[in-house]
Design an enzyme around this catalytic site. Structure first.
Site, PDB file in Angstrom:
ATOM      1  N   PRO A 263      27.434 -29.246  15.469  1.00 21.48           N
ATOM      2  CA  PRO A 263      27.576 -27.807  15.260  1.00 21.48           C
ATOM      3  C   PRO A 263      27.248 -26.960  16.475  1.00 21.48           C
ATOM      4  O   PRO A 263      26.276 -27.215  17.193  1.00 21.48           O
ATOM      5  CB  PRO A 263      26.584 -27.512  14.130  1.00 21.48           C
ATOM      6  CG  PRO A 263      25.675 -28.679  14.079  1.00 21.48           C
ATOM      7  CD  PRO A 263      26.476 -29.855  14.562  1.00 21.48           C
ATOM      8  N   ASN A 264      28.093 -25.966  16.652  1.00 22.46           N
ATOM      9  CA  ASN A 264      27.948 -24.914  17.674  1.00 22.46           C
ATOM     10  C   ASN A 264      28.273 -25.367  19.095  1.00 22.46           C
ATOM     11  O   ASN A 264      28.300 -24.534  20.000  1.00 22.46           O
ATOM     12  CB  ASN A 264      26.546 -24.271  17.620  1.00 22.46           C
ATOM     13  CG  ASN A 264      26.291 -23.602  16.292  1.00 22.46           C
ATOM     14  OD1 ASN A 264      27.136 -22.826  15.828  1.00 22.46           O
ATOM     15  ND2 ASN A 264      25.188 -23.905  15.643  1.00 22.46           N
TER      16      ASN A 264
ATOM     17  N   ARG B  16      27.002 -18.781  26.155  1.00 19.32           N
ATOM     18  CA  ARG B  16      25.669 -18.165  26.303  1.00 19.32           C
ATOM     19  C   ARG B  16      24.637 -19.245  26.595  1.00 19.32           C
ATOM     20  O   ARG B  16      24.957 -20.427  26.581  1.00 19.32           O
ATOM     21  CB  ARG B  16      25.278 -17.318  25.084  1.00 19.32           C
ATOM     22  CG  ARG B  16      25.219 -18.062  23.794  1.00 19.32           C
ATOM     23  CD  ARG B  16      24.826 -17.134  22.641  1.00 19.32           C
ATOM     24  NE  ARG B  16      24.850 -17.853  21.382  1.00 19.32           N
ATOM     25  CZ  ARG B  16      23.838 -18.571  20.898  1.00 19.32           C
ATOM     26  NH1 ARG B  16      22.714 -18.673  21.570  1.00 19.32           N
ATOM     27  NH2 ARG B  16      23.941 -19.204  19.754  1.00 19.32           N
TER      28      ARG B  16
ATOM     29  N   TYR C  45      21.997 -24.762  28.777  1.00 16.54           N
ATOM     30  CA  TYR C  45      23.109 -25.698  28.597  1.00 16.54           C
ATOM     31  C   TYR C  45      24.090 -25.732  29.771  1.00 16.54           C
ATOM     32  O   TYR C  45      25.050 -26.494  29.747  1.00 16.54           O
ATOM     33  CB  TYR C  45      23.884 -25.351  27.315  1.00 16.54           C
ATOM     34  CG  TYR C  45      23.034 -25.426  26.061  1.00 16.54           C
ATOM     35  CD1 TYR C  45      22.515 -26.639  25.624  1.00 16.54           C
ATOM     36  CD2 TYR C  45      22.749 -24.282  25.320  1.00 16.54           C
ATOM     37  CE1 TYR C  45      21.735 -26.719  24.481  1.00 16.54           C
ATOM     38  CE2 TYR C  45      21.968 -24.343  24.166  1.00 16.54           C
ATOM     39  CZ  TYR C  45      21.467 -25.564  23.754  1.00 16.54           C
ATOM     40  OH  TYR C  45      20.696 -25.645  22.632  1.00 16.54           O
TER      41      TYR C  45
ATOM     42  N   ASN D 124      26.268 -36.199  20.246  1.00 10.59           N
ATOM     43  CA  ASN D 124      25.411 -35.020  20.365  1.00 10.59           C
ATOM     44  C   ASN D 124      25.515 -34.305  19.024  1.00 10.59           C
ATOM     45  O   ASN D 124      26.475 -33.561  18.778  1.00 10.59           O
ATOM     46  CB  ASN D 124      25.852 -34.102  21.505  1.00 10.59           C
ATOM     47  CG  ASN D 124      24.871 -32.941  21.686  1.00 10.59           C
ATOM     48  OD1 ASN D 124      24.026 -32.701  20.828  1.00 10.59           O
ATOM     49  ND2 ASN D 124      24.996 -32.228  22.792  1.00 10.59           N
TER      50      ASN D 124
ATOM     51  N   ALA E  35      22.110 -29.382  16.171  1.00 15.48           N
ATOM     52  CA  ALA E  35      20.950 -29.119  15.305  1.00 15.48           C
ATOM     53  C   ALA E  35      20.825 -30.116  14.152  1.00 15.48           C
ATOM     54  O   ALA E  35      19.724 -30.302  13.609  1.00 15.48           O
ATOM     55  CB  ALA E  35      21.018 -27.695  14.772  1.00 15.48           C
TER      56      ALA E  35
ATOM     57  N   GLU F 260      22.430 -41.509  21.357  1.00 11.81           N
ATOM     58  CA  GLU F 260      22.102 -40.117  21.029  1.00 11.81           C
ATOM     59  C   GLU F 260      21.984 -39.343  22.343  1.00 11.81           C
ATOM     60  O   GLU F 260      21.289 -39.781  23.261  1.00 11.81           O
ATOM     61  CB  GLU F 260      20.765 -40.072  20.275  1.00 11.81           C
ATOM     62  CG  GLU F 260      20.277 -38.648  20.039  1.00 11.81           C
ATOM     63  CD  GLU F 260      18.906 -38.590  19.368  1.00 11.81           C
ATOM     64  OE1 GLU F 260      18.369 -39.651  18.961  1.00 11.81           O
ATOM     65  OE2 GLU F 260      18.367 -37.473  19.267  1.00 11.81           O
TER      66      GLU F 260
ATOM     67  N   HIS G 249      21.589 -35.408  24.288  1.00 18.51           N
ATOM     68  CA  HIS G 249      21.365 -33.957  24.295  1.00 18.51           C
ATOM     69  C   HIS G 249      21.508 -33.438  25.709  1.00 18.51           C
ATOM     70  O   HIS G 249      21.023 -34.073  26.663  1.00 18.51           O
ATOM     71  CB  HIS G 249      19.976 -33.615  23.743  1.00 18.51           C
ATOM     72  CG  HIS G 249      19.796 -34.140  22.356  1.00 18.51           C
ATOM     73  ND1 HIS G 249      20.405 -33.549  21.270  1.00 18.51           N
ATOM     74  CD2 HIS G 249      19.166 -35.233  21.896  1.00 18.51           C
ATOM     75  CE1 HIS G 249      20.120 -34.256  20.191  1.00 18.51           C
ATOM     76  NE2 HIS G 249      19.375 -35.283  20.542  1.00 18.51           N
TER      77      HIS G 249
ATOM     78  N   ARG H  88      11.309 -28.046  24.780  1.00 22.65           N
ATOM     79  CA  ARG H  88      11.710 -26.862  24.008  1.00 22.65           C
ATOM     80  C   ARG H  88      10.839 -26.730  22.748  1.00 22.65           C
ATOM     81  O   ARG H  88       9.767 -27.304  22.674  1.00 22.65           O
ATOM     82  CB  ARG H  88      13.210 -26.962  23.688  1.00 22.65           C
ATOM     83  CG  ARG H  88      14.055 -27.044  24.973  1.00 22.65           C
ATOM     84  CD  ARG H  88      15.530 -27.101  24.685  1.00 22.65           C
ATOM     85  NE  ARG H  88      15.992 -25.857  24.052  1.00 22.65           N
ATOM     86  CZ  ARG H  88      17.184 -25.738  23.462  1.00 22.65           C
ATOM     87  NH1 ARG H  88      18.019 -26.767  23.419  1.00 22.65           N
ATOM     88  NH2 ARG H  88      17.535 -24.590  22.907  1.00 22.65           N
TER      89      ARG H  88
HETATM   90  O1  CA2 Z   1      20.618 -30.049  24.047  1.00 22.61           O
HETATM   91  C1  CA2 Z   1      21.498 -30.338  23.224  1.00 22.61           C
HETATM   92  O2  CA2 Z   1      22.547 -30.890  23.548  1.00 22.61           O
HETATM   93  C2  CA2 Z   1      21.309 -29.963  21.756  1.00 22.61           C
HETATM   94  O3  CA2 Z   1      21.810 -31.032  20.959  1.00 22.61           O
HETATM   95  C3  CA2 Z   1      22.135 -28.708  21.545  1.00 22.61           C
HETATM   96  C4  CA2 Z   1      21.982 -28.105  20.140  1.00 22.61           C
HETATM   97  C5  CA2 Z   1      20.507 -27.955  19.766  1.00 22.61           C
HETATM   98  O4  CA2 Z   1      20.398 -27.523  18.423  1.00 22.61           O
HETATM   99  C6  CA2 Z   1      19.739 -29.256  19.953  1.00 22.61           C
HETATM  100  O5  CA2 Z   1      18.373 -29.024  19.636  1.00 22.61           O
HETATM  101  C7  CA2 Z   1      19.847 -29.748  21.378  1.00 22.61           C
HETATM  102  C8  CA2 Z   1      22.642 -26.712  20.086  1.00 22.61           C
HETATM  103  C9  CA2 Z   1      24.078 -26.703  20.433  1.00 22.61           C
HETATM  104  C10 CA2 Z   1      24.574 -25.277  20.508  1.00 22.61           C
HETATM  105  O6  CA2 Z   1      24.974 -25.031  21.834  1.00 22.61           O
HETATM  106  C11 CA2 Z   1      25.331 -23.778  22.207  1.00 22.61           C
HETATM  107  C12 CA2 Z   1      25.533 -23.572  23.549  1.00 22.61           C
HETATM  108  C13 CA2 Z   1      25.880 -22.344  24.008  1.00 22.61           C
HETATM  109  C14 CA2 Z   1      26.048 -21.294  23.134  1.00 22.61           C
HETATM  110  C15 CA2 Z   1      25.830 -21.493  21.798  1.00 22.61           C
HETATM  111  C16 CA2 Z   1      25.488 -22.739  21.334  1.00 22.61           C
END
Ligand code: CA2
Length: 152
Positions: free
Chosen positions: A10-11, A18, A23, A79, A82, A103, A105, A112
């Protein structure tokens, strides 16, 4: 030629829009191109997907388990976003299929918030990578290649 399945949760479709300090600034299409290059370099076909839906990710893990059993899939890079921190369903799917899964990230989740420190995926993953930015995807593909060679 075996396939590597890269699954994004997701996301991650919002990558590059952003939080570049967390990221980076590359978007998911850039990540797919990076994975394509890494698969070419390591002699794999790439299957790259993203979903915001837990059940769809579960279905894709089941599909991966069948292909892995057939010998056509080298492994999965997941990946789970969440869902990493919430999904017993993904844990059970990975455990149930026995598929080789890394896995991944983008960020260092341990640097974090505390709620990102627990993963339901880690106990059923072959390996865990975090904090390498999007380049972690290419590193994970190289790691799957090394596992094939060494039979790890
Ligand atoms: O660090 C990672 O790759 C995560 O899997 C990314 C997830 C987060 O919930 C994990 O804790 C760590 C979030 C992905 C959402 O990514 C976005 C990036 C830019 C803008 C909006 C969302």
């Amino acid at each position: 030629m075996k396939t590597i399945l890269v699954l994004n949760g997701p996301n991650l479709n919002l990558l590059g829009t952003r939080e570049p300090q967390v990221y980076g600034s590359q978007n998911l299409a850039d990540v797919q191109a990076l994975c394509d290059g890494a698969c070419d370099a390591n002699g794999f076909d790439l299957d790259f997907r993203q979903s915001n839906h837990e059940g769809e990710l579960v279905d894709w893990i089941h599909e991966a388990g069948r292909l892995h059993a057939d010998g056509t899939l080298a492994g999965v890079i997941l990946n789970a976003g969440a869902y990493t921190h919430t999904s017993v369903a993904l844990h059970d799917a990975i455990k149930g299929t026995g598929v080789t899964l890394i896995e991944l990230h983008i960020s260092n989740v341990f640097a974090r918030e505390a709620f990102r420190h627990h993963s339901y995926i880690s106990p059923v993953a072959k390996a865990v990578m975090c904090g390498f930015g999007v380049n972690g995807y290419a590193l994970a593909i190289a790691a799957l290649a090394a596992m094939q060679t060494k039979g790890a």
